[in-house]
Design a protein around this motif. Structure first.
Motif, mmCIF file in Angstrom:
data_model
loop_
_atom_site.group_PDB
_atom_site.id
_atom_site.type_symbol
_atom_site.label_atom_id
_atom_site.label_comp_id
_atom_site.label_asym_id
_atom_site.label_seq_id
_atom_site.Cartn_x
_atom_site.Cartn_y
_atom_site.Cartn_z
ATOM 1 N N ILE A 167 38.163 28.122 19.094
ATOM 2 C CA ILE A 167 37.540 27.778 17.817
ATOM 3 C C ILE A 167 37.069 29.044 17.104
ATOM 4 O O ILE A 167 37.172 29.163 15.877
ATOM 5 C CB ILE A 167 36.384 26.784 18.036
ATOM 6 N N ALA A 168 36.556 30.010 17.851
ATOM 7 C CA ALA A 168 36.104 31.261 17.231
ATOM 8 C C ALA A 168 37.276 31.994 16.585
ATOM 9 O O ALA A 168 37.154 32.516 15.468
ATOM 10 C CB ALA A 168 35.426 32.144 18.268
ATOM 11 N N PHE A 169 38.398 32.005 17.262
ATOM 12 C CA PHE A 169 39.576 32.654 16.675
ATOM 13 C C PHE A 169 40.046 31.905 15.438
ATOM 14 O O PHE A 169 40.499 32.509 14.458
ATOM 15 C CB PHE A 169 40.710 32.729 17.694
ATOM 16 N N PHE A 170 39.929 30.595 15.499
ATOM 17 C CA PHE A 170 40.302 29.795 14.334
ATOM 18 C C PHE A 170 39.411 30.143 13.154
ATOM 19 O O PHE A 170 39.880 30.310 12.021
ATOM 20 C CB PHE A 170 40.206 28.310 14.709
ATOM 21 N N ILE A 171 38.106 30.299 13.416
ATOM 22 C CA ILE A 171 37.184 30.640 12.330
ATOM 23 C C ILE A 171 37.512 32.022 11.778
ATOM 24 O O ILE A 171 37.525 32.240 10.560
ATOM 25 C CB ILE A 171 35.725 30.560 12.831
ATOM 26 N N LEU A 172 37.811 32.927 12.693
ATOM 27 C CA LEU A 172 38.157 34.283 12.252
ATOM 28 C C LEU A 172 39.408 34.255 11.387
ATOM 29 O O LEU A 172 39.462 34.869 10.315
ATOM 30 C CB LEU A 172 38.367 35.175 13.477
ATOM 31 N N ALA A 173 40.421 33.516 11.836
ATOM 32 C CA ALA A 173 41.666 33.459 11.074
ATOM 33 C C ALA A 173 41.444 32.811 9.714
ATOM 34 O O ALA A 173 41.995 33.250 8.705
ATOM 35 C CB ALA A 173 42.715 32.670 11.863
ATOM 36 N N PHE A 317 29.975 24.618 9.796
ATOM 37 C CA PHE A 317 28.857 24.663 10.728
ATOM 38 C C PHE A 317 28.313 23.265 10.999
ATOM 39 O O PHE A 317 28.093 22.878 12.148
ATOM 40 C CB PHE A 317 27.782 25.589 10.136
ATOM 41 N N ILE A 318 28.120 22.489 9.931
ATOM 42 C CA ILE A 318 27.611 21.125 10.118
ATOM 43 C C ILE A 318 28.604 20.299 10.925
ATOM 44 O O ILE A 318 28.236 19.532 11.820
ATOM 45 C CB ILE A 318 27.366 20.451 8.759
ATOM 46 N N GLN A 319 29.871 20.494 10.638
ATOM 47 C CA GLN A 319 30.889 19.720 11.340
ATOM 48 C C GLN A 319 30.912 20.064 12.818
ATOM 49 O O GLN A 319 31.003 19.190 13.683
ATOM 50 C CB GLN A 319 32.250 19.997 10.696
ATOM 51 N N LEU A 320 30.809 21.363 13.121
ATOM 52 C CA LEU A 320 30.757 21.780 14.524
ATOM 53 C C LEU A 320 29.573 21.142 15.235
ATOM 54 O O LEU A 320 29.675 20.691 16.369
ATOM 55 C CB LEU A 320 30.614 23.306 14.621
ATOM 56 N N ALA A 321 28.439 21.118 14.516
ATOM 57 C CA ALA A 321 27.239 20.539 15.122
ATOM 58 C C ALA A 321 27.435 19.051 15.377
ATOM 59 O O ALA A 321 27.064 18.541 16.434
ATOM 60 C CB ALA A 321 26.042 20.774 14.208
ATOM 61 N N SER A 328 32.330 12.741 23.110
ATOM 62 C CA SER A 328 32.146 11.843 24.243
ATOM 63 C C SER A 328 31.597 12.535 25.484
ATOM 64 O O SER A 328 30.881 11.930 26.261
ATOM 65 C CB SER A 328 33.451 11.129 24.578
ATOM 66 N N TYR A 329 31.914 13.800 25.695
ATOM 67 C CA TYR A 329 31.402 14.496 26.881
ATOM 68 C C TYR A 329 30.862 15.863 26.482
ATOM 69 O O TYR A 329 31.485 16.875 26.770
ATOM 70 C CB TYR A 329 32.503 14.657 27.938
ATOM 71 N N PRO A 330 29.724 15.896 25.781
ATOM 72 C CA PRO A 330 29.239 17.207 25.357
ATOM 73 C C PRO A 330 28.612 17.985 26.516
ATOM 74 O O PRO A 330 28.160 17.417 27.503
ATOM 75 C CB PRO A 330 28.168 16.852 24.315
ATOM 76 N N THR A 331 28.607 19.294 26.349
ATOM 77 C CA THR A 331 27.909 20.137 27.321
ATOM 78 C C THR A 331 27.148 21.190 26.529
ATOM 79 O O THR A 331 27.305 21.302 25.315
ATOM 80 C CB THR A 331 28.889 20.867 28.249
ATOM 81 N N VAL A 332 26.350 21.958 27.230
ATOM 82 C CA VAL A 332 25.554 22.966 26.529
ATOM 83 C C VAL A 332 26.438 24.072 25.947
ATOM 84 O O VAL A 332 26.041 24.769 25.031
ATOM 85 C CB VAL A 332 24.478 23.575 27.454
ATOM 86 N N GLY A 333 27.631 24.214 26.454
ATOM 87 C CA GLY A 333 28.552 25.199 25.883
ATOM 88 C C GLY A 333 28.895 24.869 24.437
ATOM 89 O O GLY A 333 29.005 25.758 23.584
ATOM 90 N N ASP A 334 29.076 23.576 24.168
ATOM 91 C CA ASP A 334 29.373 23.177 22.788
ATOM 92 C C ASP A 334 28.175 23.456 21.885
ATOM 93 O O ASP A 334 28.326 23.888 20.742
ATOM 94 C CB ASP A 334 29.684 21.673 22.727
ATOM 95 N N VAL A 335 26.987 23.196 22.397
ATOM 96 C CA VAL A 335 25.777 23.446 21.617
ATOM 97 C C VAL A 335 25.647 24.940 21.322
ATOM 98 O O VAL A 335 25.302 25.333 20.208
ATOM 99 C CB VAL A 335 24.537 22.942 22.388
ATOM 100 N N ALA A 336 25.988 25.757 22.316
ATOM 101 C CA ALA A 336 25.849 27.205 22.135
ATOM 102 C C ALA A 336 26.710 27.706 20.999
ATOM 103 O O ALA A 336 26.336 28.657 20.312
ATOM 104 C CB ALA A 336 26.231 27.910 23.433
ATOM 105 N N LEU A 337 27.852 27.071 20.786
ATOM 106 C CA LEU A 337 28.749 27.586 19.746
ATOM 107 C C LEU A 337 28.145 27.423 18.360
ATOM 108 O O LEU A 337 28.136 28.364 17.565
ATOM 109 C CB LEU A 337 30.103 26.869 19.808
#
Lengths: 427, 593
Positions: A167-173, A317-321, A328-337
């Motif tokens: 996702i970070a690379f997608f944002i960069l691109a 940003f809002i969409q990512l949040a 369905s299966y969130p983890t803290v990694g998703d929150v960190a992004l």
């Protein structure tokens, strides 16, 4: 600017390396907040072990990763710790470059609007200066690298880190303006976990803005560009899916990965809303509520696109949040992004409704220790509390953003007709 | 009234005579029949009871009723059943069953204290069936078969469905005649939670030709049989060779019942047993339909001295056999011999120990196993199986079959097998992972057990949270994991000669013996009881409301922010409440709103 970033990267890598060697690594990888059935490292190892035994990893219900992960870790299983540290570093660097570029765009746009006299006269405090924007990319990168959630996710070797990198690379691109790369990375992100599909809209809006194509439904250019982007995206998605088919010569991975994400059969506790809801749902309504919850994730895209079409990165940003909270299966990694993006909007602090320090409560779960209904309820209320906090945080930022936009165009010190100080309400 | 005489009378008499002769010929000829159809198939019944005192002072009684029927159930449309029960015969022909083994057991056979069992069954209900290869839909036939058996035996076998049925690839090879062994025709299921009681014994007894009215079956009284440490009743149906040339097939139905009477609860601490003490009945006659009816008492001496065990009335004959690698001596009481009931009308076999013994020679069985769950908390756990090979110098392989329900997610990469501290790689592994709510885990391994060793097999699992409707009414009791099955050809110390199946006692011909140097043993471990994390069953509405509230908070905030715009607030005149409040404030001297 590169030197502090490198220093930050070194610190982050050191922290992760230290934690890998300590006994905390095993403890953290067992935590349900960090490892979900979709991205736990234990399940990746299990899938590869099944492959060694000659059984398809998708024949059981333990392994829910895409064939890309099988392919990647088939060769890199020995260096897994290194892989995860490198992905974190790559994510941070990608975010750094993206935010640097974005800041330039923001500043240019702001200058244009000032020259066009679009802003009110007394909003000097709200105008952003290059000085204050100078350290934002570094802050974003460090926010991501040194966030305890990211560190925990990396130490647990959760494949969420790989999703974040894509996702970070997608944002960069997208911010760099490359249509092809943006489509390719978005399709990889969608292929990995279904939900980044909703990031199509903000990316499209940003690319249109960059190409100076106005978003008008009657405009030919708009439709031409949209179909171009959509075609690139769909074609790359089809290519990746077909490549995955050829890896194991079966379509088994589609029900196992996407069917699993959409139908939520596994009720292992996580920080999301789905599991306990469906543990207590009547069988008759199960399908209905699964559909409602899944629609809830995708449903905010169009209204947000209509409202935030001038500010696509905030929309992103809002969409990512929203994805991180309601998937369905969130983890803290998703929150960190999405938390990594918060420094980008730190200029909104004046307009905030709540004073949220975005300090989430320290995660601790009594799940593994006791067996009683009260502990269970405590775990659930904690989950609901986390989700509520995140929702309030996001809506707070959204409110502050809209309020700042209003102030910029109507002036900071609002007066009523009789000269007294006015209140701003949402009507 | 008066006889007609003359030539017409002569012709009439001739005609009647011819008719009579023809009629007689027809009558005589009909069993011989036109077209040469054979008579009704031959069937025979043998019944036997084996009493074996166990090293710990308890006594095991094994009943076997074997009906053998020389008929090809699948080919002919059979409608005349004599000794073979009609219920089972119709079942075999309708569902094209080749072998059927059903057992209902209460208790656990303690191999370490009681020795190797002749035929062990796992706790609960166990059903395994081989179908003929002409069956098109095996799963459908299996489902219907288990439902019908559930009705015949009054057991809840209808709970057998795809979540507890497996298809083993290496264990449970056919015990009868078999030419094709495609393992897709085999189905195996265990219900560890099933309880055995009188209502399961009654239909089982009804299948016996003499029911419980004559022969050895009179001893089967429920109030004594269920007052035991171990009660196992089974039905085994398999095809066998009709004769030595094996050109045609007969069907064999064995009904076995094994009970172990405990020396302390039944025996009042004394080790002397008798038929009356065990069953509160004595035997008065053999079953008239049986061709053989015998009682065997195991009088093999375990020590150097001659018999410590005295059996009354003195047996008419003694039989020696090598069973399970041991040379054993049995006292035989043939109920069909007229000499037996000479002295008294009823036979009450009594076993007395000549002098009180403190500890009998506990010969440890060559192969025994143990299984347990370890771990803490409700998230993960570990299943450990210990297999002991106590043979002093021979190593042999054992096939281990584990069926674990889907809600305990096994991680096969954590499977560790160690023997004497070193890793022991199995030569064959078949692992079929579970699918949630559809099928259980199946793990089959062929492990080589070195001589005189303990092999430890551990595998980790994760406990799943089920939907609240999937829990049993008593979820805190726990969930059962079916016993694992160990099948092995144990090398025997003595060479055993292959005896004719028809002449040897029934308990020696349970399992087909491949050669004389080893005997087949199937052991079951303990079932496991595992606790799963439970949701709060009392608050479904609360959970739904709270979660929907959180979603609604998000929806509400976003709706507000998306559909509304900022406006400068216009002061309003205020409603009635505000004016009243202002009046009160003026009275108080406070500035108005």
């Amino acid at each position: 600017m590169a030197a502090p970033l490198v220093l930050g990267i070194l610190v982050a890598v050191t922290v992760r390396a230290v934690l890998y060697r300590s006994s905390l690594a095993g403890f953290i990888s067992e935590r349900v907040e960090v490892a979900s059935p979709l991205n736990a490292w234990k399940r990746v190892v299990e899938g590869l072990a099944l492959l060694d035994l000659g059984v398809s990893p998708y024949s059981g219900d333990v392994f829910h990763e895409t064939p890309l992960i099988i392919y990647l870790f088939h060769f890199l299983i020995e260096y897994s710790e290194l892989v995860f540290m490198i992905t974190d570093v790559l994510t941070a660097v990608a975010l750094y470059l993206a935010v640097q570029d974005f800041n330039k765009v923001v500043f240019k746009k702001q200058k244009l609007l000032i020259e066009l006299d679009r802003y009110a006269s007394d909003v000097a405090e709200l105008i952003r200066t290059p000085m204050e924007m100078h350290y934002i990319p570094l802050k974003v990168a460090l926010f991501y690298l040194l966030n305890p959630y990211t560190v925990m996710s990396c130490v647990a070797k959760s494949t969420c880190a790989i999703n974040n990198t894509v996702i970070a690379f997608f944002i960069l691109a997208t911010i760099k303006g490359s249509t092809l790369l943006s489509a390719i990375f978005l399709s990889i992100a969608t292929y990995q976990s279904l939900y980044p599909l909703t990031l199509f809209a903000p990316a499209l809006l940003y690319l249109l803005q960059r190409q100076f194509i106005p978003v008008k439904l009657k405009s030919k250019d708009f439709w031409l560009y949209t179909t171009q982007y959509a075609a690139l995206y769909l074609c790359s998605l089809v290519v990746i899916v077909c490549l995955s088919f050829f890896l194991l010569n079966s379509w088994d991975f589609i029900p196992s990965v996407y069917g699993f994400i959409l139908s939520v059969p596994d009720l292992t506790p996580n920080i999301g809303l789905f599991w306990y809801f469906f543990a207590e749902m009547f069988e008759h309504f199960s399908l209905f509520f699964v559909c409602v919850f899944q629609i809830n994730v995708f449903f905010y895209t169009i209204p947000l696109a209509v409202k935030l079409k001038e500010h696509p990165i905030f929309f992103l940003f809002i969409q990512l949040a929203i994805i991180s909270i309601f998937k369905s299966y969130p983890t803290v990694g998703d929150v960190a992004l999405y938390m990594a993006f918060l420094p980008l909007w730190s200029h909104l602090y004046r307009c905030k409704f709540f004073v949220f320090d975005s300090s989430h409560p320290h995660p601790h779960s009594p799940w593994g220790t006791l067996n009683s209904n009260t502990t269970d309820v405590y775990c659930v209320t904690y989950t609901l509390y986390i989700s509520l906090l995140q929702i309030l945080l996001i809506s707070d930022y959204f409110y502050a953003f809209l309020r700042r936009e209003y102030y910029l165009t109507h002036g900071l010190y609002l007066t009523r007709k009789d000269g007294t100080e006015a209140m701003l309400v949402l009507k | 009234p008066h006889w007609v005489s003359g030539p017409e009378a002569e012709v009439q008499r001739m005609a009647w005579a011819v008719a009579a002769v023809l009629g007689l010929l027809l009558l005589l000829g009909s069993p011989g029949g036109c077209g040469g159809s054979p008579g009704p198939p031959r069937d025979s019944l043998r019944e036997e009871l084996l009493l074996s005192p166990l090293p710990s002072g308890d006594i095991a009684a094994t009943f076997q009723f074997r009906a053998r029927w020389d008929s090809e159930l699948h080919r002919e449309g059979v409608s005349h059943y004599r000794l073979f029960p009609k219920a089972l015969g119709q079942l075999i022909s309708k569902y094209l069953v080749r072998e059927l083994h059903l057992s209902l057991t209460q208790g656990f056979w303690r191999t370490r204290t009681w020795g190797q069992p002749y035929l062990q069954a796992p706790a609960g209900a166990e059903l395994w069936v081989w179908f003929q290869d002409s069956v098109t839909d095996v799963d459908k036939a299996w489902k219907e078969l288990s439902n019908i058996l559930s009705g015949i035996f009054c057991a809840s076998l209808n709970f057998i469905d795809s979540t507890n049925t497996v298809t083993p690839t290496a264990s449970f090879k056919p015990l009868g005649l078999a030419n094709v062994t495609d393992h897709h025709l085999l189905r195996y299921a265990v219900l560890p939670r099933e309880i055995v009681c009188t209502e399961n014994l009654t239909p089982w007894k009804k299948l016996l030709p003499c029911s419980s009215k004559a022969g050895l079956a009179v001893l089967l009284k429920a109030e004594r049989l269920f007052h035991t440490s171990y009660h196992s009743q089974a039905v085994h149906i398999r095809p066998i060779c009709r004769d030595a040339s094996c050109l045609s097939v007969s069907w064999e139905l064995r009904q076995t019942l094994t009970v172990v009477f405990d020396t302390f609860s039944i025996g009042q601490g004394k080790r002397d047993w008798s038929l009356f003490k065990m069953f509160s009945r004595t035997v008065t006659e053999a079953c008239p339909l049986a061709s053989e009816s015998k009682i065997y008492v195991d009088i093999s001496s375990k020590t150097q001295e001659n018999e410590l065990l005295e059996v009354t009335p003195p047996p008419l004959s003694v039989h020696e056999a090598s069973v399970q690698g041991d040379r054993r001596t049995y006292a035989v009481y043939d109920l069909l011999s007229p000499l037996l009931f000479n002295v008294s009308r009823s036979l009450n076999v009594q076993l007395k120990w000549k002098r009180p013994q403190d500890s009998l020679d506990l010969s440890t069985p060559v192969l025994h196993a143990q299984r347990y769950v370890s771990g803490y908390g409700l998230q993960t756990g570990e299943i450990s199986t210990l297999i002991y090979n106590t043979h002093p110098y021979r190593a042999f392989p054992v096939i281990l079959l584990e069926t674990v329900p889907w809600y305990l997610r096994l991680y096969v990469h954590t499977l560790v097998i160690t023997t004497k501290g070193k890793e022991n790689k199995p030569s064959y592994i078949h692992y079929q992972p579970a699918q949630d709510r559809r099928r259980p885990h199946l793990l089959e391994m062929l492990i080589q057990l070195p001589a005189n060793s303990v092999t430890k097999i551990t595998i980790q699992f994760e406990r799943a949270l089920l939907k609240w409707t999937e829990y049993t009414p008593d979820p805190n009791h726990g969930f059962y994991v079916s016993p694992s099955v160990l099948s092995a050809l144990v090398p025997s110390v003595l060479a055993m000669k292959a005896e004719d199946a028809e002449k040897s006692p029934l308990f020696t011909s349970l399992f087909p013996s491949a050669d004389g140097s080893s005997y087949f043993v199937r052991l079951y471990t303990e079932p496991l009881l595992v606790n799963l994390p439970t949701p709060d069953f009392s608050m479904p509405y609360n959970v739904i409301c709270l979660t929907c509230t959180v979603v609604a908070v998000c929806y509400g905030s976003f709706y507000n922010l998306l559909t509304r715009t900022f406006h400068v607030e216009e002061p309003s005149r205020g409603g009635l409440a505000k004016r009243l409040a202002n009046i009160i404030r003026k009275v108080r001297g406070v500035p108005p709103l």
